[in-house]
Design a protein around this motif. Structure first.
Motif, PDB file in Angstrom:
ATOM      1  N   ASP A  39       1.570   1.229  -0.016  1.00  0.00           N
ATOM      2  CA  ASP A  39       1.360  -0.224  -0.183  1.00  0.00           C
ATOM      3  C   ASP A  39       0.402  -0.788   0.864  1.00  0.00           C
ATOM      4  O   ASP A  39      -0.136  -1.881   0.692  1.00  0.00           O
ATOM      5  CB  ASP A  39       2.696  -0.970  -0.128  1.00  0.00           C
ATOM      6  CG  ASP A  39       3.485  -0.672   1.125  1.00  0.00           C
ATOM      7  OD1 ASP A  39       3.337   0.430   1.682  1.00  0.00           O
ATOM      8  OD2 ASP A  39       4.254  -1.542   1.561  1.00  0.00           O
ATOM      9  N   HIS A  40       0.171  -0.070   1.936  1.00  0.00           N
ATOM     10  CA  HIS A  40      -0.769  -0.527   2.969  1.00  0.00           C
ATOM     11  C   HIS A  40      -2.139   0.129   2.813  1.00  0.00           C
ATOM     12  O   HIS A  40      -3.148  -0.461   3.210  1.00  0.00           O
ATOM     13  CB  HIS A  40      -0.204  -0.247   4.374  1.00  0.00           C
ATOM     14  CG  HIS A  40       0.955  -1.128   4.725  1.00  0.00           C
ATOM     15  ND1 HIS A  40       0.839  -2.259   5.512  1.00  0.00           N
ATOM     16  CD2 HIS A  40       2.257  -1.066   4.365  1.00  0.00           C
ATOM     17  CE1 HIS A  40       2.023  -2.832   5.635  1.00  0.00           C
ATOM     18  NE2 HIS A  40       2.905  -2.128   4.961  1.00  0.00           N
ATOM     19  N   ASP A  93       3.197  -1.860   9.885  1.00  0.00           N
ATOM     20  CA  ASP A  93       4.623  -1.557  10.050  1.00  0.00           C
ATOM     21  C   ASP A  93       4.797  -0.898  11.411  1.00  0.00           C
ATOM     22  O   ASP A  93       3.933  -0.147  11.849  1.00  0.00           O
ATOM     23  CB  ASP A  93       5.095  -0.574   8.971  1.00  0.00           C
ATOM     24  CG  ASP A  93       5.093  -1.192   7.580  1.00  0.00           C
ATOM     25  OD1 ASP A  93       5.087  -2.438   7.483  1.00  0.00           O
ATOM     26  OD2 ASP A  93       5.099  -0.426   6.598  1.00  0.00           O
ATOM     27  N   HIS A 149      11.177   1.518  10.613  1.00  0.00           N
ATOM     28  CA  HIS A 149      10.849   0.146  11.030  1.00  0.00           C
ATOM     29  C   HIS A 149      11.713  -0.253  12.221  1.00  0.00           C
ATOM     30  O   HIS A 149      12.804   0.282  12.421  1.00  0.00           O
ATOM     31  CB  HIS A 149      11.107  -0.833   9.879  1.00  0.00           C
ATOM     32  CG  HIS A 149      10.243  -0.582   8.690  1.00  0.00           C
ATOM     33  ND1 HIS A 149       9.102  -1.308   8.432  1.00  0.00           N
ATOM     34  CD2 HIS A 149      10.328   0.319   7.700  1.00  0.00           C
ATOM     35  CE1 HIS A 149       8.536  -0.864   7.327  1.00  0.00           C
ATOM     36  NE2 HIS A 149       9.262   0.124   6.853  1.00  0.00           N
ATOM     37  N   HIS A 181       5.963  -9.573   5.245  1.00  0.00           N
ATOM     38  CA  HIS A 181       6.911  -8.809   4.429  1.00  0.00           C
ATOM     39  C   HIS A 181       8.260  -8.438   5.049  1.00  0.00           C
ATOM     40  O   HIS A 181       8.343  -7.628   5.943  1.00  0.00           O
ATOM     41  CB  HIS A 181       6.231  -7.594   3.841  1.00  0.00           C
ATOM     42  CG  HIS A 181       5.740  -6.504   4.742  1.00  0.00           C
ATOM     43  ND1 HIS A 181       4.979  -6.696   5.848  1.00  0.00           N
ATOM     44  CD2 HIS A 181       5.936  -5.160   4.653  1.00  0.00           C
ATOM     45  CE1 HIS A 181       4.690  -5.537   6.384  1.00  0.00           C
ATOM     46  NE2 HIS A 181       5.264  -4.581   5.687  1.00  0.00           N
ATOM     47  N   TYR A 216       2.912  -6.135   0.428  1.00  0.00           N
ATOM     48  CA  TYR A 216       3.442  -4.898   0.989  1.00  0.00           C
ATOM     49  C   TYR A 216       4.920  -4.800   0.645  1.00  0.00           C
ATOM     50  O   TYR A 216       5.558  -5.782   0.335  1.00  0.00           O
ATOM     51  CB  TYR A 216       3.309  -4.872   2.527  1.00  0.00           C
ATOM     52  CG  TYR A 216       1.948  -5.233   3.044  1.00  0.00           C
ATOM     53  CD1 TYR A 216       0.800  -4.752   2.426  1.00  0.00           C
ATOM     54  CD2 TYR A 216       1.815  -6.063   4.154  1.00  0.00           C
ATOM     55  CE1 TYR A 216      -0.455  -5.094   2.921  1.00  0.00           C
ATOM     56  CE2 TYR A 216       0.561  -6.398   4.647  1.00  0.00           C
ATOM     57  CZ  TYR A 216      -0.566  -5.923   4.026  1.00  0.00           C
ATOM     58  OH  TYR A 216      -1.788  -6.267   4.512  1.00  0.00           O
ATOM     59  N   ASP A 223       6.865  -1.162   1.351  1.00  0.00           N
ATOM     60  CA  ASP A 223       7.166   0.263   1.190  1.00  0.00           C
ATOM     61  C   ASP A 223       8.641   0.567   1.325  1.00  0.00           C
ATOM     62  O   ASP A 223       9.129   1.509   0.731  1.00  0.00           O
ATOM     63  CB  ASP A 223       6.340   1.122   2.154  1.00  0.00           C
ATOM     64  CG  ASP A 223       6.466   0.698   3.600  1.00  0.00           C
ATOM     65  OD1 ASP A 223       6.742  -0.477   3.824  1.00  0.00           O
ATOM     66  OD2 ASP A 223       6.289   1.527   4.484  1.00  0.00           O
TER      67      ASP A 223
HETATM   68 ZN   LIG Z   1       5.029  -2.346   5.319  1.00  0.00          ZN
END
Ligand SMILES: [Zn+2]
Ligand SMILES: [Zn+2]
Length: 344
Positions: free
Chosen positions: A38-39, A110, A278, A300, A324, A326
């Motif tokens: 997604d990035h 992230d 994360h 996000h 984004y 993920d």
């Molecule tokens: Zn992300």
């Protein structure tokens, strides 16, 4: 003073530099924070990314026009000084530092702040404005040290091996799989990886990250060895026929979402291991403090909660809408696509 990063339909845009950061629509110039789907999207004219991420980026996107920067190395484009700094999220992940007209902005991509043997540690970067993710931006999210999680996983695996059943560990194929491998005790039994994981393992090994030996499923035919195996498999393969060869196995899911008991229950897994790429809540707050930024822009995740909390702490807090997510792709069935406030 004009903002160094603004939101556009294509993605986060730097007007003086005329480039985007992790754009979700095709653009000419894209600075990529990391290779999660997604990035890092296909279709951009030129890519700029951190050098340690070159292999994983190419493994995912194929032939692209890619320029790389070592962490900390600077490049000046239309008067904007760009540098990339470790984000501690996955191999090659970077925060993007932009300096122009006396202002410094940092876009985090992230990130996580806890150490990870498979990538460079998060580096706090001083700035005026910090653009932060907020995937696990609720006070309920607090991670244990990796060593404690790996001990739980190894104990589960050992128990299954003693009982003569394979252990199937569902996890995202890029980042999570390699981090788990770095902490698994390969003396328990063979480590089997799904075909989606192998190209990423290869890129990690080529980048110098030490991972234990792994085999493909069809290389393992001895039933006694199959019964001692730990199998790393992306969630998408869990419903398909690929897993049938392992017979009556035990399954588990490794994700930050496993902290939510409901997600574990609805997914129907035997076990859930709370392991995220994360930052948890204290990690996010510590990282934001360490930047010294007076203005923070949240993307996000738990955007309203984070914006409100940072505002209460006296910071100028706002948000960008992005495409984004993920951790949503990574999330098991039943987990929220974005974190909603939940009972502790
Ligand atoms: Zn992300
Ligand atoms: Zn990511």
């Amino acid at each position: 003073m004009a903002d160094l990063v603004v939101q556009r339909p294509q993605g986060l845009y730097c007007p003086p530099g005329d480039f985007y950061i992790d754009p979700w629509r095709p653009v000419d110039r894209a600075v990529i924070t990391h290779a999660h789907a997604d990035h890092a999207r296909a279709g951009h004219g030129h890519y700029l990314a951190a050098a340690p991420g070159e292999g994983v980026l190419r493994a995912r996107l194929g032939p692209i026009t890619l320029q790389t920067l070592a962490y900390g190395q600077t490049l000046t484009h239309h008067g904007v000084t760009v540098s990339l700094h470790p984000a501690g999220h996955v191999l090659g992940s970077a925060q993007v530092r932009l300096a122009h007209g006396g202002q410094v902005w940092v876009a985090s991509g992230d990130y996580k702040v806890a150490p990870d043997r498979t990538c460079a540690p998060f580096e706090p970067v001083r700035c005026d404005v910090f653009i932060t993710e907020s995937t696990f931006g609720l006070p309920i999210y607090r991670w244990q040290p990796d060593a404690a999680v790996f001990a739980e996983v190894n104990a589960w695996w050992l128990g299954n091996a003693a009982a003569g059943r394979a252990s199937v560990l569902l996890c995202y194929s890029f980042g999570k799989a390699q981090r788990l491998l770095s902490g698994l005790d390969a003396s328990i039994g063979p480590l089997v990886v799904h075909g989606a994981v192998e190209p990423l393992n290869r890129a990690y090994r080529e980048a110098g990250v030490v991972l234990p030996p792994t085999v493909a499923a069809d290389q393992l035919t001895d039933p006694a060895m199959l019964a001692r195996a730990l199998v790393l498999c992306p969630p998408g393969a869990a419903a398909g026929p690929w897993l049938r060869r392992f017979g009556d196995y035990s399954d588990a899911f490794a994700s930050g979402w496993m902290q939510l008991r409901g997600a574990r229950r609805r997914g129907g897994y035997d076990r859930g291991f709370v392991l995220s790429d994360h930052a948890d809540w204290p990690g996010l707050m510590g990282a934001i403090d360490a930047t010294g930024a007076q203005r923070v822009i949240v993307t996000h995740g738990s955007v309203p909660v984070m914006v409100r909390h940072l505002g209460e702490r006296g910071l100028q807090a706002g948000s960008f809408d992005t495409e984004y997510g993920d951790e949503a792709l990574e999330a098991p069935a039943g987990a929220p696509p974005t974190a909603e406030p939940a009972a502790p």
